[in-house]
Design a protein around this motif. Sequence first.
Motif, PDB file in Angstrom:
ATOM      1  N   GLY A  50      41.798  45.031  51.942  1.00 50.46           N
ATOM      2  CA  GLY A  50      41.089  44.189  51.000  1.00 50.46           C
ATOM      3  C   GLY A  50      40.085  44.976  50.185  1.00 50.46           C
ATOM      4  O   GLY A  50      39.857  46.162  50.408  1.00 50.46           O
ATOM      5  N   PHE A  53      39.059  43.290  43.156  1.00 47.35           N
ATOM      6  CA  PHE A  53      40.105  43.493  42.156  1.00 47.35           C
ATOM      7  C   PHE A  53      39.486  44.158  40.935  1.00 47.35           C
ATOM      8  O   PHE A  53      38.320  43.915  40.617  1.00 47.35           O
ATOM      9  CB  PHE A  53      40.695  42.147  41.718  1.00 47.35           C
ATOM     10  N   MET A  71      46.275  36.385  52.245  1.00 46.11           N
ATOM     11  CA  MET A  71      44.998  36.928  51.806  1.00 46.11           C
ATOM     12  C   MET A  71      44.118  35.792  51.309  1.00 46.11           C
ATOM     13  O   MET A  71      44.612  34.726  50.937  1.00 46.11           O
ATOM     14  CB  MET A  71      45.212  37.970  50.709  1.00 46.11           C
ATOM     15  N   LEU A  73      41.433  35.118  48.393  1.00 48.69           N
ATOM     16  CA  LEU A  73      40.861  35.624  47.151  1.00 48.69           C
ATOM     17  C   LEU A  73      39.607  34.821  46.842  1.00 48.69           C
ATOM     18  O   LEU A  73      39.634  33.588  46.852  1.00 48.69           O
ATOM     19  CB  LEU A  73      41.843  35.478  45.986  1.00 48.69           C
ATOM     20  N   GLU A  79      36.511  30.642  47.153  1.00 49.96           N
ATOM     21  CA  GLU A  79      37.598  31.238  47.943  1.00 49.96           C
ATOM     22  C   GLU A  79      38.859  30.395  47.869  1.00 49.96           C
ATOM     23  O   GLU A  79      38.808  29.166  47.960  1.00 49.96           O
ATOM     24  CB  GLU A  79      37.176  31.394  49.409  1.00 49.96           C
ATOM     25  N   THR A  97      36.606  39.089  41.269  1.00 52.71           N
ATOM     26  CA  THR A  97      37.576  38.688  42.293  1.00 52.71           C
ATOM     27  C   THR A  97      37.564  39.688  43.429  1.00 52.71           C
ATOM     28  O   THR A  97      37.624  40.899  43.208  1.00 52.71           O
ATOM     29  CB  THR A  97      38.995  38.588  41.688  1.00 52.71           C
ATOM     30  N   ASP A  98      37.512  39.164  44.648  1.00 52.74           N
ATOM     31  CA  ASP A  98      37.552  39.998  45.844  1.00 52.74           C
ATOM     32  C   ASP A  98      38.679  39.499  46.744  1.00 52.74           C
ATOM     33  O   ASP A  98      38.956  38.294  46.786  1.00 52.74           O
ATOM     34  CB  ASP A  98      36.210  39.936  46.590  1.00 52.74           C
ATOM     35  N   CYS A  99      39.310  40.429  47.454  1.00 50.19           N
ATOM     36  CA  CYS A  99      40.443  40.112  48.317  1.00 50.19           C
ATOM     37  C   CYS A  99      40.103  40.465  49.763  1.00 50.19           C
ATOM     38  O   CYS A  99      39.591  41.548  50.041  1.00 50.19           O
ATOM     39  CB  CYS A  99      41.662  40.898  47.853  1.00 50.19           C
ATOM     40  N   ARG A 100      40.412  39.532  50.660  1.00 49.24           N
ATOM     41  CA  ARG A 100      40.298  39.776  52.099  1.00 49.24           C
ATOM     42  C   ARG A 100      41.657  39.493  52.712  1.00 49.24           C
ATOM     43  O   ARG A 100      42.196  38.386  52.569  1.00 49.24           O
ATOM     44  CB  ARG A 100      39.230  38.864  52.709  1.00 49.24           C
ATOM     45  N   ASP A 108      52.420  41.416  47.054  1.00 48.00           N
ATOM     46  CA  ASP A 108      52.247  40.310  46.121  1.00 48.00           C
ATOM     47  C   ASP A 108      52.902  40.622  44.787  1.00 48.00           C
ATOM     48  O   ASP A 108      53.173  41.762  44.444  1.00 48.00           O
ATOM     49  CB  ASP A 108      50.780  39.894  45.969  1.00 48.00           C
ATOM     50  N   ASN A 110      52.586  40.023  40.739  1.00 49.01           N
ATOM     51  CA  ASN A 110      51.508  39.836  39.762  1.00 49.01           C
ATOM     52  C   ASN A 110      52.050  39.673  38.355  1.00 49.01           C
ATOM     53  O   ASN A 110      52.869  40.474  37.913  1.00 49.01           O
ATOM     54  CB  ASN A 110      50.604  41.072  39.750  1.00 49.01           C
TER      55      ASN A 110
END
Length: 192
Positions: A50, A53, A71, A73, A79, A97-100, A108, A110
């Motif tokens: 993670g 972005f 994930m 986002l 979230e 944007t953050d991804c965990r 993924d 896109n």
Amino acid sequence: MTLEVLRASERQAVPWLNGGGVTREVAARPEGSGMTDFDWRISLADVDRGGPFSGFAGVDRVITLVEGTGMALTVAGTEQVLDAPYRPFPFPGDAPTDCRLLAGPVVDFNVMTRRGRATAEVAIARSARPLPVPAGAELLVVCLAGTAELAPAAPEAAPLRLERFDAVLLRGDGARLTEVDGAAAVVTLGTP
């Protein structure tokens, strides 16, 4: 009708600057465009960890989980958990944007379009269906799981088999998905 086959085996993996994964570009317009001058760009990404972005000013995104547990986002402070495959999630590419990752790596799909220059509609096909191409648009079909078979509109043309992550870009009369053994993304690309 024109048909351009884009085989997964011919794509190059490009590592991310932050080391969190790799991206394989499926197609972009204009052809040969980079990350700052595309009208639209479609890719598959292997996400190993993670993190934030990259921001894309003036770009709209649609991300679809293809493989892995999922994930979370966080887009502009809200979230969204993506834990089911093949459910497109649209969001603004210029929002923080953050991804965990929920439990390990994911793959993924896109789709990115530059506002005012391109639009995209992402649908997931799990069975046979017609593939009409609206006037002035292009249609990109990407086999996300299993296999897919496509029959071009021209009756003399042979069916085209897509393996996992193979794609075909259509312009003109369209075609028909005659078989989907898994899932295929159908992306209609147009202009505003």
